[in-house]
Scaffold this active site. Structure first.
Site, short mmCIF file in Angstrom:
data_model
loop_
_atom_site.label_atom_id
_atom_site.label_comp_id
_atom_site.label_asym_id
_atom_site.label_seq_id
_atom_site.Cartn_x
_atom_site.Cartn_y
_atom_site.Cartn_z
CE1 TYR A 178 -3.51 -2.47 5.47
CE2 TYR A 178 -3.35 -0.13 4.96
CZ TYR A 178 -3.52 -1.44 4.55
OH TYR A 178 -3.69 -1.72 3.21
CB SER A 185 -0.86 -0.01 1.27
OG SER A 185 -1.46 1.25 1.46
CE LYS A 245 -1.44 -4.67 3.43
NZ LYS A 245 -1.76 -5.91 2.74
N1 NAD Z 1 -8.68 -1.40 -0.88
C1 NAD Z 1 -7.65 -0.56 -0.67
O1 NAD Z 1 -7.81 0.68 -0.64
C2 NAD Z 1 -6.26 -1.12 -0.50
C3 NAD Z 1 -5.18 -0.24 -0.64
C4 NAD Z 1 -3.88 -0.74 -0.47
C5 NAD Z 1 -3.68 -2.10 -0.17
N2 NAD Z 1 -4.76 -2.91 -0.03
C6 NAD Z 1 -4.53 -4.33 0.31
O2 NAD Z 1 -5.04 -5.14 -0.72
C7 NAD Z 1 -5.54 -6.36 -0.16
C8 NAD Z 1 -6.95 -6.58 -0.65
O3 NAD Z 1 -7.74 -5.47 -0.26
P1 NAD Z 1 -9.31 -5.40 -0.58
O4 NAD Z 1 -9.66 -3.97 -0.65
O5 NAD Z 1 -9.65 -6.30 -1.71
O6 NAD Z 1 -9.86 -5.98 0.80
P2 NAD Z 1 -11.06 -7.00 1.06
O7 NAD Z 1 -11.32 -6.97 2.52
O8 NAD Z 1 -12.19 -6.74 0.14
O9 NAD Z 1 -10.40 -8.41 0.66
C9 NAD Z 1 -9.57 -9.14 1.55
C10 NAD Z 1 -10.07 -10.57 1.55
O10 NAD Z 1 -9.24 -11.34 2.44
C11 NAD Z 1 -10.09 -12.19 3.20
N3 NAD Z 1 -9.38 -12.50 4.45
C12 NAD Z 1 -9.09 -11.64 5.46
N4 NAD Z 1 -8.43 -12.30 6.44
C13 NAD Z 1 -8.29 -13.58 6.02
C14 NAD Z 1 -7.71 -14.74 6.59
N5 NAD Z 1 -7.13 -14.71 7.81
N6 NAD Z 1 -7.73 -15.90 5.90
C15 NAD Z 1 -8.32 -15.94 4.67
N7 NAD Z 1 -8.91 -14.88 4.09
C16 NAD Z 1 -8.89 -13.71 4.76
C17 NAD Z 1 -11.38 -11.43 3.40
O11 NAD Z 1 -12.49 -12.28 3.65
C18 NAD Z 1 -11.51 -10.71 2.06
O12 NAD Z 1 -12.26 -11.47 1.12
C19 NAD Z 1 -5.41 -6.24 1.35
O13 NAD Z 1 -4.24 -6.92 1.75
C20 NAD Z 1 -5.26 -4.75 1.57
O14 NAD Z 1 -4.50 -4.45 2.72
C21 NAD Z 1 -6.05 -2.46 -0.20
O1 GDU Z 2 -16.24 9.62 4.70
C1 GDU Z 2 -15.17 10.02 4.25
C2 GDU Z 2 -14.11 9.12 3.89
C3 GDU Z 2 -12.93 9.67 3.42
N1 GDU Z 2 -12.78 11.00 3.28
C4 GDU Z 2 -11.51 11.54 2.76
O2 GDU Z 2 -11.29 10.99 1.48
C5 GDU Z 2 -9.88 10.81 1.27
C6 GDU Z 2 -9.63 9.35 0.92
O3 GDU Z 2 -9.92 8.56 2.07
P1 GDU Z 2 -10.06 6.98 2.01
O4 GDU Z 2 -10.42 6.50 3.39
O5 GDU Z 2 -10.95 6.57 0.88
O6 GDU Z 2 -8.58 6.51 1.59
P2 GDU Z 2 -7.20 6.77 2.32
O7 GDU Z 2 -6.40 7.66 1.42
O8 GDU Z 2 -7.37 7.22 3.71
O9 GDU Z 2 -6.56 5.31 2.42
C7 GDU Z 2 -6.73 4.27 1.44
O10 GDU Z 2 -5.63 4.23 0.59
C8 GDU Z 2 -4.38 4.09 1.22
C9 GDU Z 2 -3.35 4.00 0.14
O11 GDU Z 2 -3.32 5.14 -0.59
C10 GDU Z 2 -4.34 2.86 2.13
O12 GDU Z 2 -4.10 1.69 1.42
C11 GDU Z 2 -5.61 2.70 2.96
O13 GDU Z 2 -5.67 1.39 3.46
C12 GDU Z 2 -6.83 2.94 2.16
O14 GDU Z 2 -7.96 2.96 3.00
C13 GDU Z 2 -9.20 11.24 2.58
O15 GDU Z 2 -8.77 12.55 2.43
C14 GDU Z 2 -10.32 11.19 3.61
O16 GDU Z 2 -10.16 12.11 4.65
C15 GDU Z 2 -13.79 11.87 3.62
O17 GDU Z 2 -13.64 13.09 3.50
N2 GDU Z 2 -14.96 11.36 4.09
#
Ligand code: NAD
Ligand code: GDU
Length: 371
Positions: A166, A142, A170
């Site tokens: 978190y 991330s 990572k």
């Molecule tokens: N969505 C974002 O903004 C974002 C940004 C940066 C990194 N990531 C990373 O990408 C990955 C996927 O994110 P996502 O948004 O698809 O999340 P998500 O929660 O939709 O998907 C994660 C999946 O992992 C499964 N899971 C969690 N713990 C588990 C366990 N112990 N055993 C087996 N399965 C398990 C959950 O059931 C879920 O289906 C995560 O590692 C997250 O940290 C997400």
């Molecule tokens: O209800 C809300 C939710 C978010 N925001 C704002 O929207 C922007 C984006 O917020 P998000 O929560 O959608 O995303 P973040 O940038 O905080 O973080 C996301 O992206 C990151 C990487 O860029 C990390 O991976 C993190 O896990 C993931 O949640 C931020 O300025 C936040 O303050 C609002 O104003 N109102």
């Protein structure tokens, strides 16, 4: 479906292991889109997920979109010996590791959960792969590993100073993977630092459907658009940015999914640990995003500017040049398409509270060749 319970592995169909990819967390938001891209690129997919933050109905949606149902094993990657049994039975060519937890706020309240699932879960996966052959992994990292930027756009060699448990979980996994690759010449890993993935599959069938009240901006906006929530709270209007709201690099989830196929090609072709930013290189403010979503959805999106959210960084966006040069990947989809696709999913989709999880299994395959 077979008769064994969660965590057990039973014999099943014949699968060519050299094209089989293990996708942990494959029923989740990013994982499900990546399954579709992998299938479209000719890979067979084995999803492992405990359904703690996703729904088994996602497998139906993947099948509906791609025409092929992934193999599926329900279980917890932390269950002792379980991933070993899965890897021994299926012998996948590589793994894409999405399974994890991802809430910055929750990680401050319950850091051990983050170190257990994200760090120990990644160790369990790499150990299971290493016991069976060459560990080959694409890892979900991330942009949050960077913390407060010294300079923009963020390049991969920017110092890592994550500000939450978190983010630190990572970073630890990235460091662990680099050490594994340094010590084991067979190991091959690509860590992808995602910026802000949003949007949904163009069919509307896959998307971000968090259970409970969304923490992230776009899922929250979706609930305002479909009337489930009344108004958005914009966290902070006094940041040193052009309109006072935070700036992020939003990337379409299908572009992100395609980056995993490119990263997988890299992992399958050469050993070593490589890290890539996955973003567009374009910064967008919260208010710009609200405007783009309103235009794409045709919905009025009431909002109020409130206090800053603790831990938010004012502005960050990627330098995505390394992914372009080495992976031949770049983001193709713009903000309007991201918002239109996100809205289609919430407008057409099944409300998450109506989607009840139920365990399901397909028989484990008889493997024809090791990867
Ligand atoms: N969505 C974002 O903004 C974002 C940004 C940066 C990194 N990531 C990373 O990408 C990955 C996927 O994110 P996502 O948004 O698809 O999340 P998500 O929660 O939709 O998907 C994660 C999946 O992992 C499964 N899971 C969690 N713990 C588990 C366990 N112990 N055993 C087996 N399965 C398990 C959950 O059931 C879920 O289906 C995560 O590692 C997250 O940290 C997400
Ligand atoms: O209800 C809300 C939710 C978010 N925001 C704002 O929207 C922007 C984006 O917020 P998000 O929560 O959608 O995303 P973040 O940038 O905080 O973080 C996301 O992206 C990151 C990487 O860029 C990390 O991976 C993190 O896990 C993931 O949640 C931020 O300025 C936040 O303050 C609002 O104003 N109102």
């Amino acid at each position: 479906m077979n008769a064994v319970g969660p965590g057990a592995v039973a014999p099943g169909p014949v699968v060519d292991a050299s094209r089989l990819i293990l996708v942990t967390g494959g029923t989740g938001y990013i994982g499900s889109h990546t399954c579709v891209c992998l299938q479209q690129a000719g890979f067979r997919v084995l999803v492992v997920d405990d359904l703690s933050n996703s729904n088994v109905a996602v497998l139906d949606a993947i099948e509906s979109v791609s025409g092929e149902r992934p193999l599926f094993e329900q279980g917890d990657i932390l269950a002792p010996g379980w991933l070993d049994a899965i890897v021994a039975r299926y012998r996948p060519a590589a793994a894409i590791h999405f399974a994890g937890v991802k809430s910055v706020g929750e990680s401050s309240r319950d850091p051990l959960r983050y170190y257990a699932i994200n760090v120990a879960g990644s160790i369990a996966l790499v150990q299971a792969l290493a016991r069976q052959g060459d560990p080959r992994v694409v890892f979900s990292s991330s942009a949050t590993v960077y913390g407060e930027p010294d300079s923009l756009p963020l390049r991969e060699d920017h110092p890592l100073r994550p500000e939450s448990a978190y983010g630190r979980s990572k970073m630890m996994v990235e460091l662990m993977l680099a050490d594994v690759c340094a010590s084991d010449g067979r190991a091959s890993v690509v860590s992808l630092r995602y910026f802000n993935p949003i949007g949904a599959h163009g069919s509307g069938q896959l998307g971000d459907s968090p259970l409970g009240e969304p923490e992230n901006l776009v899922p929250y906006l979706g609930r305002v658009a479909n009337g489930t929530l009344k108004r958005l709270r914009v966290f902070g209007g006094d940041y040193p940015t052009p309109d006072g709201t935070c700036v992020r690099d939003y990337v379409h989830v299908v572009d992100l999914a395609e980056a995993h196929v490119a990263a997988l090609d890299c992992v399958l072709s050469a050993p070593g640990h490589r890290v890539f930013n996955i973003g567009t290189g374009v910064g967008t403010s919260v208010l710009d995003l609200v405007g783009a979503y309103a235009a794409a959805s045709g919905c009025e999106l009431p909002y109020t500017i409130v206090e800053r959210r603790p831990g938010d960084v004012a502005c960050f966006y990627a330098d995505p040049q390394a992914a372009r040069d080495t992976l031949q990947w770049h983001a193709k989809r713009g903000l309007g398409e991201m918002c239109a696709d996100a809205y289609r999913h919430v407008a057409d989709g099944v409300a998450p509270e109506l989607m009840l999880a139920a365990p399901t299994h397909v028989p484990a395959p008889q493997v024809t060749a090791a990867g």
